[in-house]
Write a protein that holds these residues in place. Structure first.
Motif, short mmCIF file in Angstrom:
data_model
loop_
_atom_site.label_atom_id
_atom_site.label_comp_id
_atom_site.label_asym_id
_atom_site.label_seq_id
_atom_site.Cartn_x
_atom_site.Cartn_y
_atom_site.Cartn_z
N ASN A 187 -20.67 6.39 51.09
CA ASN A 187 -21.93 6.37 50.33
C ASN A 187 -22.69 7.69 50.39
O ASN A 187 -23.92 7.72 50.49
CB ASN A 187 -22.83 5.23 50.83
CG ASN A 187 -22.18 3.88 50.66
OD1 ASN A 187 -21.64 3.56 49.60
ND2 ASN A 187 -22.21 3.07 51.72
N CYS A 188 -21.96 8.76 50.30
CA CYS A 188 -22.55 10.09 50.49
C CYS A 188 -22.70 10.82 49.15
O CYS A 188 -21.76 10.87 48.36
CB CYS A 188 -21.68 10.92 51.43
SG CYS A 188 -22.40 12.51 51.86
N ILE A 198 -12.87 3.12 43.42
CA ILE A 198 -14.21 2.78 43.90
C ILE A 198 -15.20 2.68 42.76
O ILE A 198 -16.08 1.84 42.73
CB ILE A 198 -14.69 3.84 44.92
CG1 ILE A 198 -13.76 3.81 46.13
CG2 ILE A 198 -16.13 3.61 45.34
CD1 ILE A 198 -13.88 5.03 46.98
N ALA A 199 -15.07 3.58 41.78
CA ALA A 199 -16.09 3.69 40.74
C ALA A 199 -16.18 2.41 39.92
O ALA A 199 -15.20 1.77 39.61
CB ALA A 199 -15.77 4.87 39.82
N LEU A 205 -25.90 11.88 37.49
CA LEU A 205 -25.22 13.16 37.64
C LEU A 205 -26.18 14.28 37.28
O LEU A 205 -26.80 14.26 36.21
CB LEU A 205 -23.99 13.19 36.73
CG LEU A 205 -23.16 14.48 36.73
CD1 LEU A 205 -22.53 14.74 38.10
CD2 LEU A 205 -22.08 14.41 35.65
N LYS A 206 -26.33 15.27 38.18
CA LYS A 206 -27.24 16.39 37.94
C LYS A 206 -26.47 17.70 37.82
O LYS A 206 -25.43 17.87 38.45
CB LYS A 206 -28.25 16.50 39.09
CG LYS A 206 -29.22 15.32 39.19
CD LYS A 206 -30.19 15.52 40.35
CE LYS A 206 -31.17 14.35 40.46
NZ LYS A 206 -32.11 14.54 41.60
N GLU A 233 -21.54 6.85 43.73
CA GLU A 233 -20.75 6.05 42.80
C GLU A 233 -19.80 6.92 41.95
O GLU A 233 -18.76 6.44 41.51
CB GLU A 233 -21.66 5.27 41.84
CG GLU A 233 -22.56 4.25 42.50
CD GLU A 233 -23.90 4.85 42.90
OE1 GLU A 233 -24.81 4.07 43.23
OE2 GLU A 233 -24.03 6.09 42.86
N LEU A 234 -20.18 8.18 41.72
CA LEU A 234 -19.33 9.08 40.94
C LEU A 234 -18.56 10.04 41.82
O LEU A 234 -17.89 10.94 41.32
CB LEU A 234 -20.19 9.87 39.93
CG LEU A 234 -20.92 9.05 38.88
CD1 LEU A 234 -21.66 9.97 37.91
CD2 LEU A 234 -19.97 8.15 38.11
N GLY A 235 -18.67 9.84 43.16
CA GLY A 235 -17.93 10.68 44.10
C GLY A 235 -16.88 9.86 44.83
O GLY A 235 -15.98 9.30 44.20
#
Length: 493
Positions: A136-137, A12-13, A45-46, A122-124
């Motif tokens: 999209n979560c 997906i990424a 990313l946090k 996008e990173l999950g």
């Protein structure tokens, strides 16, 4: 489970979003405070620090990390947890075994650190989502970095993979000439032991190799005390036929993959003192500090001198006898001992192997304890007890500099008359340095200093001519001419 869903997440990424380097964590940013949240890369990313980690190291792509994690949605709904299973998860960073955001998150963590990471979709798990995670979560992972093992592809072809089990100290890695002490155990895939060192380990020179080709290659990447696990493919598991006759072959199936647990216990640095392998120094005990004796140093040593078969022909500094004292680079002892002593630190202990060219040559020499036959290779067990380095020019007074220049010029003259042009040239260079044009001399000695400097250059040029180094001869003659007559150049046609 995070690991089980990695393939889906990787598909997906966006490829462009995976190009961030670990350095995207801004190096100039202040350290995280507990409870502080900060965005750590351009993809959103946090990170929020919960518990500080230990040390200063961070894992890197390719390393094997072991973590505990709890994955939740933003409303706190849990969708995965290693803590609930009471089993940490081990995986390779950057190999698509977890969602991309978690790969990048781990690059910012220290051992034992606990942090909460918030990952944009996008990173999950992206637009597809996964079990317990809607499409999209935005998701969160609370992660504890338990430990990691650094993984190195030694030959960059997958042939020797090194996993660092225990880091070594600051000493190392060894070089080709060094003698290493290692312990290892080698197994096949089925667990069969094919080789194992005695309890005390085995010693070998790195350049000579040992057991399998992978071993010296791996040792040259290790530090003293380091323990590793090697996965060795067949191309690095067997020596080419007849390529290393010093090594006893060990039988195991062709195309075998070896699993080797290896420890670099210690090593003895070996130095080619003369650059032609004719004076070799093996350091048995490191000396004090980093300062070595130099050319012109007053040294104090003790030693036992032997032939290659162990016959002792001379001892100094033992059994109540005083040590040997001499000035290096003054031909007061054999050349090999002279050159080696100039490289030693205080309290250093070493073994010297001296070819006859740097020993007594083709002459038979009678000593009190034994006769040294012609063309003998000599072995010295030597300890540098103390030395006083020769003063540098800038440490000397004007009169001391002039005296040192005259002394070195005189030594050069003696060497020149004896046909030792290379060493004579070095003496003249050294003499000229003591009275160099950069130094500040009073008017009363300017004429003397200038004459001394010019004579050193001209004598050096004579040495260069004897050595057929015409370019250097022209250079030195030009310097002398410029000093005497202003801007001029000498050429040889």
């Amino acid at each position: 489970m995070v690991g089980g869903k990695a393939t889906n997440a990787s598909d997906i990424a966006d490829e462009d979003e995976l190009d961030e380097e670990p350095g995207e964590v801004i190096e100039s940013a202040p350290p995280f405070e507990v409870g502080e949240e900060r965005q750590i890369n351009s993809s959103g990313l946090k990170k929020k620090l919960i518990k500080p980690g230990l040390g200063w190291d961070f894992p890197d792509f390719g390393d094997e990390v072991t973590v505990h994690y709890v994955g939740t949605l933003l409303d706190g709904t849990k969708f995965d947890s290693t803590r609930d299973r009471d089993e940490p998860f081990t995986f390779k960073l950057g190999h698509g075994q977890v969602v991309p955001g978690l790969d990048h998150a781990l690059l910012t963590m220290k051992k034992a650190e606990i942090a909460l990471f918030t990952l944009p979709h996008e990173l999950g798990y992206g637009a597809r989502g996964t079990e317990g995670v809607p499409p999209n979560c935005v998701i969160q992972f609370e992660v504890e970095l338990i430990s990691w093992i650094t993984v190195v592809d030694i030959c960059k072809d997958g042939g020797i993979i090194k996993r660092i089990i225990e880091k070594g100290g600051q000493t190392g890695p060894p070089s080709d000439l060094d003698e290493v002490l290692v312990k290892y155990e080698a197994r096949l895939d089925d667990g069969t032991i094919v080789a194992k060192t005695p309890e005390g380990g085995v010693e070998f020179y790195v350049k000579d190799g040992h057991f399998v080709p992978a071993l010296p290659k791996a040792v040259k990447t290790m530090k003293k005390g380091e323990k590793v696990n090697l996965i060795v493919q067949h191309q690095y598991a067997l020596w080419d036929s007849g390529s290393n006759p010093k090594i006893e072959s060990i039988s195991f199936p062709l195309c075998s993959v070896l699993n080797i647990n290896l420890e670099l216990v210690s090593f003895k640095p070996v130095i080619d003192v003369t650059g032609d392998s004719k004076v070799i120094k093996k350091i048995l005990k490191e000396g004090e500090s980093t300062i070595t004796a130099n050319e012109g140093a007053a040294v104090m040593i003790r030693y036992t001198a032997m032939l290659e078969d162990g016959t002792v022909f001379e001892k100094k500094g033992f059994d109540g006898e005083g040590p040997l004292e001499f000035i290096t680079d003054e031909e007061q002892v054999i050349a090999g001992l002279d050159r080696a002593a100039a490289t030693m630190k205080k309290k250093e202990q070493a073994i010297l192997s001296i070819n006859s060219e740097y020993g007594f040559g083709s002459t038979e020499v009678k000593h009190e304890l034994a006769v040294v036959p012609p063309n003998s290779t000599l072995v010295y067990e030597i300890e540098m007890l103390d030395f006083i380095k020769e003063k540098a020019p800038w440490e000397m007074s004007t009169q001391e500099r002039i005296a040192a220049a005259e002394k070195n010029k005189g030594g050069g003259n003696i060497l020149f008359k004896n046909g030792k042009y290379q060493r004579a040239s070095k003496k003249y260079d050294k003499a000229a340095d003591y009275v160099s044009e950069d130094a500040s001399f009073g008017q009363d000695v300017q004429k003397l200093v200038k004459a001394l400097r010019v004579s050193c250059w001209l004598n050096g040029a004579a040495c260069s001519l004897k050595l057929n180094d015409f370019t250097e001869a022209i250079k030195l003659c030009s310097k002398a001419g410029t000093s005497l007559y202003g801007n001029c150049r000498f050429t040889i046609s």
